[in-house]
Design an enzyme around this catalytic site. Sequence first.
Site, PDB file in Angstrom:
ATOM      1  N   ASP A  50       3.281   9.479   5.611  1.00  0.00           N
ATOM      2  CA  ASP A  50       3.792  10.256   4.488  1.00  0.00           C
ATOM      3  C   ASP A  50       2.610  10.568   3.570  1.00  0.00           C
ATOM      4  O   ASP A  50       2.228   9.774   2.716  1.00  0.00           O
ATOM      5  CB  ASP A  50       4.866   9.451   3.750  1.00  0.00           C
ATOM      6  CG  ASP A  50       5.532  10.241   2.628  1.00  0.00           C
ATOM      7  OD1 ASP A  50       4.954  11.243   2.177  1.00  0.00           O
ATOM      8  OD2 ASP A  50       6.639   9.840   2.216  1.00  0.00           O
ATOM      9  N   ARG A  83       3.009  10.438  -0.291  1.00  0.00           N
ATOM     10  CA  ARG A  83       3.054   9.058  -0.770  1.00  0.00           C
ATOM     11  C   ARG A  83       1.686   8.411  -0.775  1.00  0.00           C
ATOM     12  O   ARG A  83       1.215   7.882  -1.797  1.00  0.00           O
ATOM     13  CB  ARG A  83       3.999   8.249   0.116  1.00  0.00           C
ATOM     14  CG  ARG A  83       3.847   6.736   0.031  1.00  0.00           C
ATOM     15  CD  ARG A  83       4.440   6.076   1.251  1.00  0.00           C
ATOM     16  NE  ARG A  83       4.321   4.629   1.240  1.00  0.00           N
ATOM     17  CZ  ARG A  83       3.299   3.944   1.768  1.00  0.00           C
ATOM     18  NH1 ARG A  83       2.282   4.588   2.305  1.00  0.00           N
ATOM     19  NH2 ARG A  83       3.297   2.618   1.735  1.00  0.00           N
ATOM     20  N   GLY A 106       4.302  -6.615  -1.812  1.00  0.00           N
ATOM     21  CA  GLY A 106       4.850  -5.990  -0.611  1.00  0.00           C
ATOM     22  C   GLY A 106       3.791  -5.176   0.097  1.00  0.00           C
ATOM     23  O   GLY A 106       3.940  -3.967   0.289  1.00  0.00           O
ATOM     24  N   SER A 119       7.102 -10.671   4.983  1.00  0.00           N
ATOM     25  CA  SER A 119       7.268 -10.664   6.433  1.00  0.00           C
ATOM     26  C   SER A 119       6.147 -11.477   7.079  1.00  0.00           C
ATOM     27  O   SER A 119       4.965 -11.171   6.896  1.00  0.00           O
ATOM     28  CB  SER A 119       7.239  -9.221   6.967  1.00  0.00           C
ATOM     29  OG  SER A 119       7.067  -9.198   8.367  1.00  0.00           O
ATOM     30  N   GLU A 137       4.341  -0.365  -3.878  1.00  0.00           N
ATOM     31  CA  GLU A 137       5.143   0.778  -3.418  1.00  0.00           C
ATOM     32  C   GLU A 137       6.524   0.213  -3.122  1.00  0.00           C
ATOM     33  O   GLU A 137       6.813  -0.171  -2.002  1.00  0.00           O
ATOM     34  CB  GLU A 137       4.488   1.414  -2.185  1.00  0.00           C
ATOM     35  CG  GLU A 137       5.012   2.805  -1.882  1.00  0.00           C
ATOM     36  CD  GLU A 137       6.261   2.786  -1.033  1.00  0.00           C
ATOM     37  OE1 GLU A 137       7.356   2.517  -1.589  1.00  0.00           O
ATOM     38  OE2 GLU A 137       6.152   3.022   0.176  1.00  0.00           O
ATOM     39  N   GLU A 174      17.374  -1.123  -1.924  1.00  0.00           N
ATOM     40  CA  GLU A 174      16.574  -2.280  -1.486  1.00  0.00           C
ATOM     41  C   GLU A 174      16.359  -3.288  -2.600  1.00  0.00           C
ATOM     42  O   GLU A 174      16.026  -4.439  -2.352  1.00  0.00           O
ATOM     43  CB  GLU A 174      15.199  -1.881  -0.924  1.00  0.00           C
ATOM     44  CG  GLU A 174      15.245  -1.004   0.304  1.00  0.00           C
ATOM     45  CD  GLU A 174      13.859  -0.719   0.841  1.00  0.00           C
ATOM     46  OE1 GLU A 174      13.086  -1.678   1.006  1.00  0.00           O
ATOM     47  OE2 GLU A 174      13.562   0.445   1.096  1.00  0.00           O
ATOM     48  N   HIS A 203       9.126  10.709   3.098  1.00  0.00           N
ATOM     49  CA  HIS A 203      10.016   9.923   3.954  1.00  0.00           C
ATOM     50  C   HIS A 203      11.249   9.428   3.185  1.00  0.00           C
ATOM     51  O   HIS A 203      12.209   8.950   3.787  1.00  0.00           O
ATOM     52  CB  HIS A 203       9.275   8.744   4.586  1.00  0.00           C
ATOM     53  CG  HIS A 203       9.024   7.592   3.665  1.00  0.00           C
ATOM     54  ND1 HIS A 203       8.069   7.615   2.669  1.00  0.00           N
ATOM     55  CD2 HIS A 203       9.595   6.365   3.584  1.00  0.00           C
ATOM     56  CE1 HIS A 203       8.063   6.471   2.024  1.00  0.00           C
ATOM     57  NE2 HIS A 203       8.985   5.686   2.564  1.00  0.00           N
TER      58      HIS A 203
END
Length: 567
Positions: free
Chosen positions: A231, A234, A258, A282, A329, A338, A485
Site C-alpha cells: 500500500d 500508507r 505493532g 505475534s 500504524e 480492531e 488497503h
Amino acid sequence: MVAPLYNTVDSPMGDNEEQLPGIKDMDVDDKKQIWDDWNADEEYDEDDDVELLCLFCDSKYISSDSLFEHCFSSHSFDFGSIRTTMNLDFYGCFKLLNYIRSQVGQNRCWSCGTTCQSRSELQDHLHEPSLGSSNLPWDNDMYLKPYMEEDHLLYDFDKDEEVDDDSMISSKEDMLENLKISIEENGASSSEVKSNDKKSNNAIDHEIVIVNKNYFGSYGSFGIHREMISDKVRTDAYRQAIVDNPSLIKGAVVLDVGCGTGILSLFAAQAGASIVNAVEASDKMASVASQIAKDNNRNGVVKVVNGMVEDLIESKQIEPKSVDVLVSEWMGYCLLYESMLNSVLIARDHWLKPGGAMLPDTATMFVAGFGKGATSMPFWENVYGFDMSSIGKELVEDAAHIPIVDVVDGNNLVTNTALLKTFDLVTMKHDEVDFTASVQLQQKGQSTVSKCYGIVLWFDTSFTNRFCKEAPTVLSTSPYTPSTHWSQTLLTFCKPISLSSSSSLVDMAHNSSLPAGTDANPAVSINSRISIVRGLEHRSIDISMEVTAVGFDGRKRKLPVQMFNMR
C-alpha cells in the site's frame, strides 16, 4: 493495520439475538428448558429414515457418512480428519457442528471468519481450514445448544463410534444425563448464584485471550504484511514522516507499537534513531522482525520486544517515560476496527516522555452519502444483455444489516462531505474512542433528483507540523484520493433517500404532504446521528445509525434505527 474481519465467538442465533451464555452460566430455568427440548427430540423413532441437512448447502442425506463425504468433496470440510487432529470428543464435535451452522447462517466462513454477501458467494469461498491446537473458536459451551431445530446430524454423527475410554462421554443419552444432573445440583445450590459474576468475568477473560490469540496469530501470515507494505499511500506517508523529519528522529528513542515486519522501525533507524523498541505481539512476526533487522545491519539499534503492550508494562522491559517518539500504524477498517488504538494510548501514557511526539498525532473521520454507482446494482442490471437487477436489489437489502468494506469512487458520492470526528492522539482520553456525532448531508452539485443509498465513512491520519516540522504529511483513505488497503466502509440505508438541492423540482402544493425523501417529495437534507463504540465482543466495534430525511417544507421522516457490527 487491518486483520481479517473475524470474531472467534459469534452468536449462533445471528446478529439480532443476544449471545447465548455458557451452559455453566445459564439460569436454572434456561438449563431445564434445554433439557426439556432435548428430551422432546428423543421422541422421534430412530429406526425411521431422517434427512440430514448439509452443513454448507441445501443437500440432504440419509446418513452422516454420506453427508460428510459430500462436505469433503464439495466444501473442503473433512470432519473425520478434523475430529482426529483436534482430538475432539463427543462434546467437541457437537459444538463444532453447531458453530459451523451458526457461521454459515450468517454467510461467514467457519475457518477464517470472512463474511460473504450471499450464500452462493460463501460456497465459492469455502476452503481447507488452517487450525492450530490452540485455535478452537467453537470451544464454548454456548455451542452445546443446537443452532437449528431438529438437527438430526447432532444425534447421528457418532452413531457407530466405539470409545474405549470410559471417562469420555460418547452418546447423546450420557450427555443429557450429565446435563440433567448438573441442572438438579445447581437448582439446589445457592452458592453458584453468588459466584455467577466471577464465572462471567472468567468467561469474558477467556474469550479475550482467545480473540487476542487469533488476532495476533492472523498477523503471522506474510500475505497481510505484503498487502500493507504494498500500500504505497500508507507506506510512503510513514516513510516521509519518519525519514524526512531528522530534527524529530535523530538521536531519539523510538517506540514502534505493532511493528510487524519492522518496516517502520527500519525507517526510524535509517533516520538516525538511537534505539528503536519494536513491540510485536505475534511470536512469529517478532522472530521475523528480529531477523530482518539483523539482515539489514540494524539489530544494534532495533530491539524487538515480543509481547502485548498491556503485558510488557508489567515486565518492565522498557523503562517508563523513556520514549521520545511513539510511532504506530494502528488504524483498522472504519479507523477503529480492531481496537488497537487502546493499546497505543496505553503505551503513550506509560512510556512516552512528557512532550514526546506521536506519529501520527491526529485522526479524522469523514462521511458522505453514496449513490447507486457505489452499490452492486449497476453490474446486475445488464449481464450480457440480461436483466438480473433482482440480485442487485437483494444484495443492497442485505447490506442494510452489515457494514461493507469496499473501494468507492468519488464520482459515486451524491452529497457533500461532512466531518464526523477528530481525535487528538496526544491528549485524548481512553473513553473518547466511543463517541456519538451528528452530521447533515446535502446534495452535491446536481440539478436533478438523485438517490442516496447510504453513508460511506473514511479517515485521514495526519503527521502535523506539531512534531513533523520539516515535512508534515497526511495519510488519506478518501474516495477522492488513490485507494488504500483500508478502502472505505459503507453503511447502507434500509431504504434509499431521494435528494434535491432545488425546491423548483418539487411541486410543493401537491407533494408536500408525501413523506420526505421519496421520489415525489425529495429531501433537501439528510440528518444522521452516528454512534461508534467498542463492541461487547473483544476487538469488534458496534455502529448505530439514525437517519432523518428533511423536506423543503421542514417536515421530517425518520428511518428505522440501524445497527451494524464489525468483527
